[in-house]
Motif scaffolding. Structure first.
Motif, mmCIF file in Angstrom:
data_model
loop_
_atom_site.group_PDB
_atom_site.id
_atom_site.type_symbol
_atom_site.label_atom_id
_atom_site.label_comp_id
_atom_site.label_asym_id
_atom_site.label_seq_id
_atom_site.Cartn_x
_atom_site.Cartn_y
_atom_site.Cartn_z
ATOM 1 N N VAL A 240 0.815 -1.208 0.000
ATOM 2 C CA VAL A 240 0.000 0.000 0.000
ATOM 3 C C VAL A 240 0.851 1.261 0.000
ATOM 4 O O VAL A 240 0.377 2.346 -0.381
ATOM 5 C CB VAL A 240 -0.960 -0.014 1.217
ATOM 6 N N GLU A 241 2.124 1.144 0.411
ATOM 7 C CA GLU A 241 3.003 2.318 0.443
ATOM 8 C C GLU A 241 3.174 2.932 -0.950
ATOM 9 O O GLU A 241 3.443 4.127 -1.084
ATOM 10 C CB GLU A 241 4.375 1.937 1.013
ATOM 11 N N LEU A 242 3.012 2.134 -1.981
ATOM 12 C CA LEU A 242 3.125 2.642 -3.349
ATOM 13 C C LEU A 242 2.040 3.672 -3.669
ATOM 14 O O LEU A 242 2.213 4.508 -4.558
ATOM 15 C CB LEU A 242 3.048 1.484 -4.356
ATOM 16 N N LEU A 243 0.952 3.609 -2.916
ATOM 17 C CA LEU A 243 -0.181 4.490 -3.203
ATOM 18 C C LEU A 243 -0.006 5.884 -2.605
ATOM 19 O O LEU A 243 -0.932 6.711 -2.648
ATOM 20 C CB LEU A 243 -1.478 3.851 -2.697
ATOM 21 N N LYS A 244 1.161 6.175 -2.080
ATOM 22 C CA LYS A 244 1.485 7.553 -1.699
ATOM 23 C C LYS A 244 1.793 8.386 -2.939
ATOM 24 O O LYS A 244 1.852 9.617 -2.877
ATOM 25 C CB LYS A 244 2.680 7.566 -0.742
ATOM 26 N N ASP A 245 1.983 7.712 -4.037
ATOM 27 C CA ASP A 245 2.275 8.354 -5.324
ATOM 28 C C ASP A 245 0.978 8.900 -5.933
ATOM 29 O O ASP A 245 0.045 8.148 -6.217
ATOM 30 C CB ASP A 245 2.921 7.332 -6.259
ATOM 31 N N ALA A 246 0.918 10.210 -6.141
ATOM 32 C CA ALA A 246 -0.294 10.855 -6.660
ATOM 33 C C ALA A 246 -0.678 10.337 -8.048
ATOM 34 O O ALA A 246 -1.867 10.237 -8.381
ATOM 35 C CB ALA A 246 -0.105 12.371 -6.704
#
Length: 450
Positions: free
Chosen positions: A374-380
């Motif tokens: 889920v950390e990848l979803l910090k990318d706008a």
């Protein structure tokens, strides 16, 4: 044991390092049988295991580009965990009532120490635990349990001069009427000791325990199968197995035999002498030990070739959530009624289904890397792509991710406090079997902020 360890490592290098034809497969399986027998696994069980592995491999259509050696490794791992347990199994503990756990096993298997270890493990998860000493045969049993329980501040009961264990248990249960879990330490006994086995049957009959746990010495060897079978035949259903003394040279080969004979999964392993040294069973960790790979790195190299579903991720992932929503939509109205309040209060089934479909669309718009990290979803840019792909706005996607993080913490709390599997913890939360306020209260006691 060192020779068996060396043989197994050599065997796995052969499996990893070369293409395997049928003759080579038979040679490897023959060596596997010799190695497991050297590691004290029951002979008949070893033969059955090798036969099933061979059958599975020969029936498997090998996908293009996937070497047969990968199929051998997958089949071996699958068969080992099918005997020991394919996942982490819960203790049979039900909230809101007193749960009684009876420990049984051979004398010298480490039951008394395990009793204290298990008590501490449960206490750390917020449960009110007490212990009863029902071993009336070993003179030092009461004093040993007294010292251990006092060191972890857990209440205990016993009567050193009383010779009737059922009377001791009856009085102990009266004393600990308002506890969440009461663990009973029974006398060690051998399958040939008919009087003691009969006494154990009476203890189980009178106490009606929530669960019976068989404690097996990791160094028991070839005797494990017959002893485990005798205990099962005497008391009926064994709820789980605890393997002790795995901190030294023991590789736990007898655990395979015990699990097969008792038809029960391994639930805990003892890994040291300290009262803290007990761990829930984890398939890759324990199989690595059985195969003589205590550092697990060699097995991890093997498991890299296996599908993701064999890796048993410990924390709740977005992939878990997607699978749950898909399953929920398939099950239909019987499940919608139970979870309606979890989403939007008193709404119609049609509206609830619409909301679930919208959330599922967001999850399906994520790629595999995002579902597991889920950390990848910090990318706008990723958020924008998912919003476009699911037909919602970015605010909806971000709000959903925030809700997921809270749900993940709630699942973790239940897993730690009640020893639940990830899927069962998620199900209890989503179906309203435990409310958010209760979980938050538990989390505060554990020092976790939700």
């Amino acid at each position: 044991m060192p020779m068996a360890l060396s043989k197994l490592k050599s065997l796995f290098r052969r499996i990893r390092g070369s293409h395997i034809d049928i003759n080579e497969l038979d040679n490897i399986l023959a060596e596997l049988q010799r190695t497991l027998i050297d590691a004290d696994v029951n002979v008949d069980l070893v033969r059955e295991l090798a036969s099933k592995i061979r059958k599975r491999i020969l029936e498997t259509k090998v996908p293009e580009g996937l070497p047969l050696n990968t199929i051998v490794m997958r089949a071996l791992y699958e068969k080992l965990v099918s005997l020991l347990g394919e996942k982490r199994y819960d203790l049979n503990i039900k909230p809101g009532k007193r749960n009684i756990i009876v420990l049984v096993g051979l004398q010298g298997s480490g039951k008394t120490t395990t009793c204290a270890k298990l008590a501490k493990w449960l206490k750390k998860r917020g449960l009110k635990v007490a212990v009863i000493c029902a071993d009336t045969y070993r003179p030092a049993a009461y004093e040993q349990l007294k010292q251990l329980t006092e060191s972890i501040n857990v209440p205990y009961y016993g009567e050193p001069k009383e010779k009737d264990p059922i009377k001791i248990i009856r009085e102990g249960l009266k004393k600990f009427n308002k506890f969440d879990v009461v663990i009973i330490d029974t006398a060690g006994r051998h399958k040939e000791e008919s009087g003691l086995m009969k006494e154990m049957r009476e203890i189980v009959k009178k106490t009606k325990p929530s669960e019976i746990l068989l404690v097996i010495d990791g160094m028991i060897g070839q005797r494990a199968y017959d002893q485990a079978k005798a205990f099962k035949d005497t008391v009926g259903e064994i709820g789980g197995i605890i393997i002790t003394k795995l901190d030294g040279s023991a590789k736990g080969g007898g655990a395979l035999s015990a699990a097969a004979a008792a038809k029960a999964p391994v639930k805990f392993i003892g890994v040291g002498e300290r009262v803290e040294d007990i761990e829930p069973y984890d398939p890759p960790d324990f199989v690595a030990r059985i195969l003589g790979m205590p550092d697990k790195r060699f097995l991890e190299q093997i498991l890299e070739t296996l599908p993701e579903r064999f890796m048993h991720l410990r924390e709740l992932t977005l992939k878990d959530l997607r699978d749950y929503y898909e399953s929920m939509l398939r099950k239909g109205s019987s499940l919608f009624g139970r979870i309606r309040e979890m989403f939007a209060g008193n709404i119609s089934e049609r509206e609830l289904k619409k909301q679930l479909g919208k959330t599922l669309a967001v999850l399906k718009a994520m790629n595999e890397d995002e579902l597991y990290n889920v950390e990848l979803l910090k990318d706008a840019e990723r958020i924008d792509r998912i919003a476009r792909g699911s037909g919602v706005d970015r605010v909806y996607v971000r709000r959903f991710i925030k809700q997921y993080h809270k749900l993940k913490k709630m699942v973790n709390v239940l897993m730690k406090q009640r020893g639940l599997r990830k899927d069962e913890a998620l199900r209890q939360i989503m179906e309203g079997k435990i409310d958010t306020e209760t979980i938050e209260k538990i989390a505060r006691k554990m020092g976790i902020k939700i």
